[in-house]
Design an enzyme around this catalytic site. Sequence first.
Site, short mmCIF file in Angstrom:
data_model
loop_
_atom_site.label_atom_id
_atom_site.label_comp_id
_atom_site.label_asym_id
_atom_site.label_seq_id
_atom_site.Cartn_x
_atom_site.Cartn_y
_atom_site.Cartn_z
N HIS A 155 0.85 -1.20 0.00
CA HIS A 155 0.00 0.00 0.00
C HIS A 155 0.88 1.25 0.00
O HIS A 155 1.61 1.52 0.95
CB HIS A 155 -0.87 -0.04 1.26
CG HIS A 155 -1.76 1.13 1.42
ND1 HIS A 155 -2.95 1.27 0.73
CD2 HIS A 155 -1.66 2.24 2.19
CE1 HIS A 155 -3.54 2.40 1.08
NE2 HIS A 155 -2.77 3.02 1.97
N ASP A 193 -1.40 -9.53 -0.97
CA ASP A 193 -0.50 -8.58 -1.64
C ASP A 193 -1.31 -7.70 -2.59
O ASP A 193 -1.17 -7.78 -3.81
CB ASP A 193 0.61 -9.33 -2.39
CG ASP A 193 1.63 -8.36 -2.97
OD1 ASP A 193 1.74 -7.23 -2.44
OD2 ASP A 193 2.31 -8.72 -3.96
N GLU A 221 0.99 -2.81 4.06
CA GLU A 221 1.60 -1.50 3.89
C GLU A 221 3.11 -1.63 3.99
O GLU A 221 3.65 -2.69 4.31
CB GLU A 221 1.05 -0.51 4.94
CG GLU A 221 1.38 0.94 4.59
CD GLU A 221 0.42 1.97 5.17
OE1 GLU A 221 -0.59 1.58 5.76
OE2 GLU A 221 0.71 3.17 5.01
O1 9MR Z 1 1.82 0.55 12.47
C1 9MR Z 1 0.68 1.10 13.08
C2 9MR Z 1 -0.02 0.03 13.86
O2 9MR Z 1 0.80 -0.43 14.91
C3 9MR Z 1 -1.33 0.58 14.41
O3 9MR Z 1 -2.04 -0.46 15.02
C4 9MR Z 1 -2.15 1.21 13.28
C5 9MR Z 1 -3.45 1.81 13.75
O4 9MR Z 1 -3.23 2.91 14.55
O5 9MR Z 1 -1.40 2.20 12.63
C6 9MR Z 1 -0.23 1.72 12.04
O6 9MR Z 1 0.46 2.78 11.50
C7 9MR Z 1 -0.02 3.40 10.33
C8 9MR Z 1 -0.13 4.87 10.64
O7 9MR Z 1 -1.16 5.07 11.57
C9 9MR Z 1 -0.33 5.73 9.41
N1 9MR Z 1 0.70 5.44 8.45
C10 9MR Z 1 0.74 4.07 8.06
C11 9MR Z 1 1.03 3.19 9.25
C12 9MR Z 1 1.16 1.73 8.86
O8 9MR Z 1 -0.02 1.15 8.49
#
Ligand code: 9MR
EC number: 3.2.1.4
Length: 849
Positions: free
Chosen positions: A665, A713, A722
């Site tokens: 992503h 994927d 992501e």
């Molecule tokens: O990596 C983060 C994960 O641990 C959390 O559970 C999640 C929800 O808050 O967010 C992930 O981080 C994302 C971030 O909030 C925004 N940028 C992309 C990150 C990866 O998905």
Amino acid sequence: MTRCRAALLALLTMVALSPAASPAASPAVAAHADEGPEQIVNGTFDAGTAPWWGTPDLTLAVDEGRLCADVPGGTANPWDVIIGQDGIPLVAGETYAYRFAASATPAKVGRALIQLPVDPWTQYLSAAPELSVPGDDHSYTFTAPVSLPNAQVVFQLGGSAEPWRFCMDDVSLKGGAEPEEYEPDTGPRVRVNMVGYLPAGPKKATVVTTATTALEWELKDAGKKTVARGRTTPRGVDASSGENVHTLDFSAHRKPGKGYTVTADGETSRPFDITAGLYDELPVDALRFYYTQRSGIEILDTLRPGYGRPAGHAGVAPNQGDVDVPCQPGVCDYTLNVKGGWYDAGDHGKYVVNGGISVHQLMSAYERDKAAFTDGQLAVPESGNGVPDVLDEARWEQEFLLSMQVPDGEPYAGMAHHKIHDQNWTGLPLLPHQDPQPRELHPPSTAATLNLAATAAQTARLFAPYDAAFAARNLEAARRAWAAARANPERYADPADGVGGGAYNDADVSDEFYWAAAELFITTGEKEFESFVLGSPHHTGDVWRDRGFDWGNTAQLGRLELATVPNTIPDRGRVRRSVIEGADKYLAVQKAHPYGLPYNPPDFDWGSNNLVLNNLVVVATAYDLTGREKYRAAVREGMDYLLGRNALNQSYVTGYGEVASKNQHSRWYARQLDPALPNPPRGTLAGGPNSAIQDPVAQRLLRGCKPQFCYIDDIESWATNELTINWNAPLAWVGAFLADGGGRSGCRVRYSGHGSWPGGFIAQVVIENTGRQSVDGWSLRWSWLGGQRVAEGWGVKLAQSGSVVTATGLGWNDRIKPGRSVTFGFAGTGGAGPDPAPEVFHLNGERCS
Ligand code: 9MR
């Protein structure tokens, strides 16, 4: 879904549906439709709010199992405020039963629509439910007049002068076609690290089979000749995949070669190599990832062919950032220039908490073995400046983190703003320089402030030999941040602040305090930080969570730093032993796991691959501390999981292995959506299996998945696929560990201070040959904590680059016979701060014990 809702629903399914809003309704058809497949994803809100969306004036939140939102007053039209879900497939002629429970405070009439998602917004179902304060169930039937893969379910809530609160639950649309059955292509049932194995390392594979007794296996070379054989070990049903598996072990075969395969149960694995240089490029690729994540600078196609792009968020329209960024309304009345740094992930946000752990782990990979990182290694614009590229890359982020610090004279001066990102979420693809959204600074948080304190303290010692002014600026910022965090110890990021960017909320920052104090203590040696470290519950508690460490769990970083970076904490021996205990715990998990995973919670977390890697960092550190082979072998085996020995039979690192993640992503590596764009660069880690499957693609295709199967994927699967700066960081760290071979040399070094004075010191070094062979011509390497320099040596030739010192023998003493030693001395000039004796020495490239 709440419990009383569940009881009500059960009852409801037994009675006929209430009168339908659509002319197509009839009780018989409705009862039939009600038995049809469910088309709504997460209508019970048990998995949070995703994939439901709201218009920007709404914050969606789960409240007692329902989805609720405060609807603003003063809007003119119903469609000014909407909650909806996209991507609902409809089949022409099929009858659907639509139902939901909803409440309004005060009572209101809402609009419930199922419609075309684009102009002319054709409505297939349109109802005006009366929403009461206690809440009611509403049900309707309608027959779809068209087939459509992506209808929209929406609740239009606007048009009220006064604000009100809306809640809903148990949204269900039944009928139509069964949702697409997704069957991942898992290839051959024999699972290996499809990149390969190290000749001297463990070599294990996992076989998915119905057999419950041992099977024959054969290892074949590229010419199909059997070179080893044996019997598998049945391991029963693996909980992480739900499949019956066996393991097999061909570690004894050490002969390098390409194109090996393993055959068992009539299946042949993907081909793999056995080669010593297997991981040579991994740390470099994993680190090169950061340049193309950079914000505020043009990415040069000459340095990354196929990845060139204009600078993002550098103050050029249509960008509205990042040179003069205001706060969210009511948060502050100044603007900051926060240009630069790395984009966090596939979004354009920049978050101090996550930037912190990422830059820390890059610098920690460097600090572990500074000589492994060179200038020119990463092909970045700064290559050739005399500073190792990894430090140039780290500085790019660290400068950004510094810029997020609240200026003197302002409220919360010295704290760091939690994050800066777009006002609203943007769609994919969207190159950074094309993002038109306004950018905003979010409130300062204690967690961000402590991330800044920790990384700035670490930066101060690492940059001391290269740029004393930058080092001093960082130390000063670290002290200011520390003081501000102490004065504001409980300013937490708002968990609901997740529109346009992630929340990165964390309501326990005692671990961030510990990590920051540890870094400040290591860099300064000062009592205040030492006392804080010794008084922290994280200093002695069991910090080795099964789920690993991450951006929100950072006590482990403090513990690892105190164990590995020379310092004078009084209970250092215990600290080091505690890391070994942590590693033993992960070793036990790995041993019990038929895929060799050192991570095995009943449900896998968001970004599980990075948690796997972080557990490997602990195990690798135990190897560094003890030199015991079992730890090194465990790190090597752990990597096999990421490169193909897993239930999906795929590699999670782009460019590594013939079936590897490539559609992570991202708004700019969005080739899956636009063939003119690239895939992520080689060496990019995918987040990996995530049992909570919060995104719509995963929810549609992976419902009910066993942990290892909760991954796809697909570029829209942001919850499982992501890419992020904090996930590639442990990949770089572990990659560097695997690439250095970790060989140990038969030598012991004693380093002793022989007096010091302000600005200078004298030391003596004894190298003892504990091996069986004579060392003919020696070169001993160590590095200083910070800005120390060697001046004059006796009985030795000395050279220094950065803080790495290389000492070589003179003609008369460059042979060390077994059991004998060589002694030399030197004078040095001290850097600022403590001057602990170096602890890690490499003799002729191999580490001494
Ligand atoms: O990596 C983060 C994960 O641990 C959390 O559970 C999640 C929800 O808050 O967010 C992930 O981080 C994302 C971030 O909030 C925004 N940028 C992309 C990150 C990866 O998905």
